[in-house]
Design a protein around this motif. Sequence first.
Motif, PDB file in Angstrom:
ATOM      1  N   PHE A  11       0.773  -1.258   0.037  1.00 23.60           N
ATOM      2  CA  PHE A  11       0.124   0.212  -0.156  1.00 23.60           C
ATOM      3  C   PHE A  11       0.827   1.170   0.275  1.00 23.60           C
ATOM      4  CE2 PHE A  11      -3.268  -3.027   1.353  1.00 23.60           C
ATOM      5  CZ  PHE A  11      -4.485  -2.383   0.869  1.00 23.60           C
ATOM      6  N   GLN A  12       0.410   2.331  -0.472  1.00 21.17           N
ATOM      7  CA  GLN A  12       1.236   3.571  -0.789  1.00 21.17           C
ATOM      8  C   GLN A  12       0.303   4.811  -0.335  1.00 21.17           C
ATOM      9  OE1 GLN A  12       3.801   5.330  -3.824  1.00 21.17           O
ATOM     10  NE2 GLN A  12       5.264   4.925  -2.284  1.00 21.17           N
ATOM     11  N   LYS A  13       0.349   5.494   0.611  1.00 13.99           N
ATOM     12  CA  LYS A  13      -0.567   6.548   1.117  1.00 13.99           C
ATOM     13  C   LYS A  13       0.113   7.927   0.838  1.00 13.99           C
ATOM     14  CE  LYS A  13      -4.290   4.609   4.107  1.00 13.99           C
ATOM     15  NZ  LYS A  13      -4.865   4.876   5.378  1.00 13.99           N
ATOM     16  N   ASN A  14       1.388   7.908   1.520  1.00 13.17           N
ATOM     17  CA  ASN A  14       2.566   9.037   1.567  1.00 13.17           C
ATOM     18  C   ASN A  14       3.005   9.007   0.163  1.00 13.17           C
ATOM     19  OD1 ASN A  14       3.051  11.148   3.205  1.00 13.17           O
ATOM     20  ND2 ASN A  14       3.642   9.687   4.635  1.00 13.17           N
ATOM     21  N   ARG A  15       3.063  10.372  -0.433  1.00 12.66           N
ATOM     22  CA  ARG A  15       3.730  10.458  -1.814  1.00 12.66           C
ATOM     23  C   ARG A  15       5.168   9.999  -1.750  1.00 12.66           C
ATOM     24  NH1 ARG A  15       4.742  16.719  -2.847  1.00 12.66           N
ATOM     25  NH2 ARG A  15       6.430  16.906  -0.940  1.00 12.66           N
ATOM     26  N   PRO A  16       6.056   9.481  -2.453  1.00 10.47           N
ATOM     27  CA  PRO A  16       7.191   9.256  -2.610  1.00 10.47           C
ATOM     28  C   PRO A  16       7.920  10.474  -2.516  1.00 10.47           C
ATOM     29  CG  PRO A  16       6.326   7.689  -4.177  1.00 10.47           C
ATOM     30  CD  PRO A  16       5.229   8.872  -3.798  1.00 10.47           C
ATOM     31  N   ASP A  17       9.226  10.770  -2.204  1.00  6.21           N
ATOM     32  CA  ASP A  17       9.981  11.577  -2.511  1.00  6.21           C
ATOM     33  C   ASP A  17      10.432  12.272  -3.774  1.00  6.21           C
ATOM     34  OD1 ASP A  17      10.239  11.796   0.534  1.00  6.21           O
ATOM     35  OD2 ASP A  17      12.242  10.774   0.509  1.00  6.21           O
ATOM     36  N   SER A  21      -3.324  15.493   4.790  1.00  8.66           N
ATOM     37  CA  SER A  21      -4.629  15.169   5.678  1.00  8.66           C
ATOM     38  C   SER A  21      -3.935  14.150   6.860  1.00  8.66           C
ATOM     39  CB  SER A  21      -5.456  14.295   4.997  1.00  8.66           C
ATOM     40  OG  SER A  21      -6.683  13.863   5.851  1.00  8.66           O
ATOM     41  N   ASP A  22      -3.971  14.623   8.315  1.00  8.40           N
ATOM     42  CA  ASP A  22      -3.602  13.738   9.348  1.00  8.40           C
ATOM     43  C   ASP A  22      -2.133  13.468   9.188  1.00  8.40           C
ATOM     44  OD1 ASP A  22      -5.931  13.766  10.476  1.00  8.40           O
ATOM     45  OD2 ASP A  22      -6.606  11.966   9.538  1.00  8.40           O
ATOM     46  N   GLY A  23      -1.436  14.527   8.582  1.00  6.46           N
ATOM     47  CA  GLY A  23       0.156  14.272   8.745  1.00  6.46           C
ATOM     48  C   GLY A  23       0.325  13.377   7.249  1.00  6.46           C
ATOM     49  N   ILE A  24      -0.368  13.089   6.488  1.00  5.31           N
ATOM     50  CA  ILE A  24      -0.123  12.052   5.420  1.00  5.31           C
ATOM     51  C   ILE A  24      -0.073  12.987   4.090  1.00  5.31           C
ATOM     52  CG2 ILE A  24      -0.546  10.256   3.938  1.00  5.31           C
ATOM     53  CD1 ILE A  24      -1.542   8.793   6.436  1.00  5.31           C
ATOM     54  N   GLU A  28     -15.998   8.625   7.091  1.00  4.69           N
ATOM     55  CA  GLU A  28     -14.924   9.234   6.759  1.00  4.69           C
ATOM     56  C   GLU A  28     -13.616   8.689   7.138  1.00  4.69           C
ATOM     57  OE1 GLU A  28     -13.719  13.903   7.697  1.00  4.69           O
ATOM     58  OE2 GLU A  28     -15.190  12.883   9.031  1.00  4.69           O
ATOM     59  N   GLY A  29     -12.698   8.942   6.083  1.00  4.28           N
ATOM     60  CA  GLY A  29     -11.501   8.248   6.053  1.00  4.28           C
ATOM     61  C   GLY A  29     -11.235   6.629   5.695  1.00  4.28           C
ATOM     62  N   LYS A  30     -12.494   6.241   5.139  1.00  4.32           N
ATOM     63  CA  LYS A  30     -12.471   4.768   4.730  1.00  4.32           C
ATOM     64  C   LYS A  30     -12.340   5.002   3.065  1.00  4.32           C
ATOM     65  CE  LYS A  30     -13.299   2.542   8.516  1.00  4.32           C
ATOM     66  NZ  LYS A  30     -12.286   1.699   9.236  1.00  4.32           N
ATOM     67  N   THR A  31     -11.809   3.821   2.421  1.00  5.88           N
ATOM     68  CA  THR A  31     -11.725   4.155   0.943  1.00  5.88           C
ATOM     69  C   THR A  31     -12.592   3.041   0.392  1.00  5.88           C
ATOM     70  OG1 THR A  31      -9.595   2.803   1.040  1.00  5.88           O
ATOM     71  CG2 THR A  31      -9.754   5.090   1.248  1.00  5.88           C
ATOM     72  N   ILE A  32     -12.631   3.145  -0.900  1.00  6.67           N
ATOM     73  CA  ILE A  32     -13.253   2.126  -1.875  1.00  6.67           C
ATOM     74  C   ILE A  32     -12.309   1.992  -3.025  1.00  6.67           C
ATOM     75  CG2 ILE A  32     -15.213   3.289  -2.943  1.00  6.67           C
ATOM     76  CD1 ILE A  32     -16.893   0.778  -2.151  1.00  6.67           C
ATOM     77  N   ILE A  33     -12.546   0.758  -3.876  1.00  4.15           N
ATOM     78  CA  ILE A  33     -11.736   0.829  -5.052  1.00  4.15           C
ATOM     79  C   ILE A  33     -12.555   1.761  -6.073  1.00  4.15           C
ATOM     80  CG2 ILE A  33     -12.989  -1.155  -6.050  1.00  4.15           C
ATOM     81  CD1 ILE A  33      -9.280  -0.578  -6.696  1.00  4.15           C
ATOM     82  N   ALA A  34     -12.004   2.520  -6.867  1.00  4.61           N
ATOM     83  CA  ALA A  34     -12.419   3.711  -7.850  1.00  4.61           C
ATOM     84  C   ALA A  34     -13.036   2.852  -9.013  1.00  4.61           C
ATOM     85  CB  ALA A  34     -11.449   4.443  -8.280  1.00  4.61           C
ATOM     86  N   PRO A  35     -14.042   3.378  -9.384  1.00  9.64           N
ATOM     87  CA  PRO A  35     -14.857   2.800 -11.101  1.00  9.64           C
ATOM     88  C   PRO A  35     -13.545   2.825 -11.790  1.00  9.64           C
ATOM     89  CG  PRO A  35     -16.527   4.178  -9.948  1.00  9.64           C
ATOM     90  CD  PRO A  35     -15.244   4.438  -9.019  1.00  9.64           C
ATOM     91  N   TYR A  36     -13.511   1.847 -12.592  1.00  5.78           N
ATOM     92  CA  TYR A  36     -12.608   1.291 -13.678  1.00  5.78           C
ATOM     93  C   TYR A  36     -11.044   1.134 -13.297  1.00  5.78           C
ATOM     94  CZ  TYR A  36     -16.293   2.784 -16.860  1.00  5.78           C
ATOM     95  OH  TYR A  36     -17.431   2.933 -17.535  1.00  5.78           O
ATOM     96  N   SER A  37     -10.900   1.165 -12.000  1.00  3.94           N
ATOM     97  CA  SER A  37      -9.442   0.734 -11.458  1.00  3.94           C
ATOM     98  C   SER A  37      -9.168  -0.598 -11.961  1.00  3.94           C
ATOM     99  CB  SER A  37      -9.632   0.959  -9.985  1.00  3.94           C
ATOM    100  OG  SER A  37      -8.212   0.484  -9.586  1.00  3.94           O
ATOM    101  N   PRO A  38      -7.924  -1.102 -12.311  1.00  4.13           N
ATOM    102  CA  PRO A  38      -7.616  -2.439 -12.095  1.00  4.13           C
ATOM    103  C   PRO A  38      -7.381  -3.069 -10.690  1.00  4.13           C
ATOM    104  CG  PRO A  38      -5.991  -1.313 -13.444  1.00  4.13           C
ATOM    105  CD  PRO A  38      -7.080  -0.209 -12.658  1.00  4.13           C
TER     106      PRO A  38
END
Length: 610
Positions: free
Chosen positions: A377-383, A394-397, A534-544
């Motif tokens: 999983f990756q939330k924080n953007r890479p350097d 959001s929340d330090g991320i 709030e804060g939960k996620t779901i797979i986006a339409p058309y995502s592999p």
Amino acid sequence: MKPMLPTLTFDVPKGENWVYEVKYDGFRAILTWDNDITLISRNGKELLSLFPEIEQFLVENRSVFEPYLPFVLDGELVFLENRFKAGFDSIQVRGRMRSEQRIHQKAKASPCRLLIFDILQLKGKSLKEKKFIERKEILLNFFKTAGLPLEPDEKQHKLVQMIPAHKDFKKIWEKVILYDGEGIVAKQVNSHWTAGTRTREWIKNKNWKYVSCFISAYEKTNGYFYASVFKDGRPVPIGNFLFGLKPEEKNALFQIVKENKIEEDSEFIYVEPAICVELKYLEIYELQMREPHFERFRFDLMPEECTFEKFVQQQKNVPVDVEITHPDKPLWETPPIKKIDYIHYLREISPYFLPFLRDRLLTTIRYPHGIFGEAFFQKNRPDYTPEFIDTSESDGIYYIVCNDLKSLLWLGNQLAFEFHVPFQTIHSTGPSEIVFDLDPPSKDAFPLAIKAARLIKEVLDHLKLISFIKTSGNKGLQIYLPLPENRFSYEQTRMFTSFVADYLVSKDPDSFTVERMKKKRGKRLYVDYVQHAEGKTIIAPYSPRGNKNATIAAPLFWEEVNEKLTIDTFQITTMLKRLKTQGCPFQTFFQTKEIQSFEPVLEFLTNGAK
């Protein structure tokens, strides 16, 4: 009335006397509305019977147009794929239809749009003697006061839209290249409209693709050379060409073919693969090049290097600041998908995919070795995230926010397979939609998800709520209810999702449960209403999805939700063809947000709770 036509050149005119419009690949059409409405093609054919959605839009909005009648507008009838590209093959299919039932089905599922770039008459007064820039200003004011879109928009339900003029060629050309558009038309600001002429006051410049290929034959009757590439070790024809060759080049090429022929009949001279050339063309249509032109000889190439795989890959211009590394890297085995195939999927799906990613905090699952290795999983953007990619904290991320095609292609190159998004945008104070996640205990129990979805649909229809449905891409289904922005809280939507979930369980407690603990669910389907928060996620339409079958979280038409439905039907390799033939089931998703009548339902539940 014959249209005024632009002249094709390979050099774009520059200067203060020129403006630039995006060129769209469709049917040139002149709309006249006097006593009757007509839409006439360049060849004099009436188009409204083939494209009834245009007439329906005009008639339904007669009160908007009436103050300006009679008028004559010049434009292009298109199947709009994105704001800078129209689908040539899709408009060709529509143009060949003859079944009235099929035409109306297609008009509803995948409506075409009439893009207007010029105005020749308004309120009965001819404007043809006015300068182009003056007509363009009149057209702009007409569209503004009529409340019509001022630029092409494939998501906009108003089907008559304007093509704007741009002063900055470089900026608009970059967009055309990025979104794989046909090209641009440069227009002299002081030019006058003249019927039936091909003028140099309008200059078209096309977005050419390039391919390396070899000569396989010469046609005696018309002087055309036939080009081929190797596929699975055998020559495959990709089209024929003549334009672009200078007389001395044509003669030299003919002599080489003649001297090295392996066979000749009454029509053709055939030659072994040996002479390599580079051609430029617009796009592939039915596995053949459209409008091929000779570019140069490639004496540095061997015929074996001219392959069908390279031909397909070279048709897409990837942005120069998005480097595609290891394009031949295998990512999926069944079906076999390489990295470059995945990048092409993301590019083509982007008009449908990006609206569901835009302004949302993005969590991705990356697969550095395809499905053959570990994922993370990756939330924080890479350097090393490029500057052109938007981010939001959001929340330090610091999340990536995928707002455009360039960002999507970069994420694809990073082998982000799964795109998970929250239920709200970065600008929202509450949920932007309600989603029911119907999660069966196994893939074999998928019929339970179908059963649950149909029961929920009955409830939603009874409550007059507009819903959309998609596969999860793994083993379940997900039902969406678009909501207006910043109007409801998660507490309010939880009241509704809990009500529906409880109804489902009461209807069939042996099939459905709201039990969170897996070991207590048994073989029942879990109705996950708690996940909508709030804060939960779901797979986006058309995502592999990162599974062995390369499946997609695929939007569905409700009539497809029956016992024949299977998850594995919807794959990276099949999704684009599905969209072109059937249209997007989520086409009206964002328009629905403002008309969704959720307040009465909420009031009923609130009063019931009291």
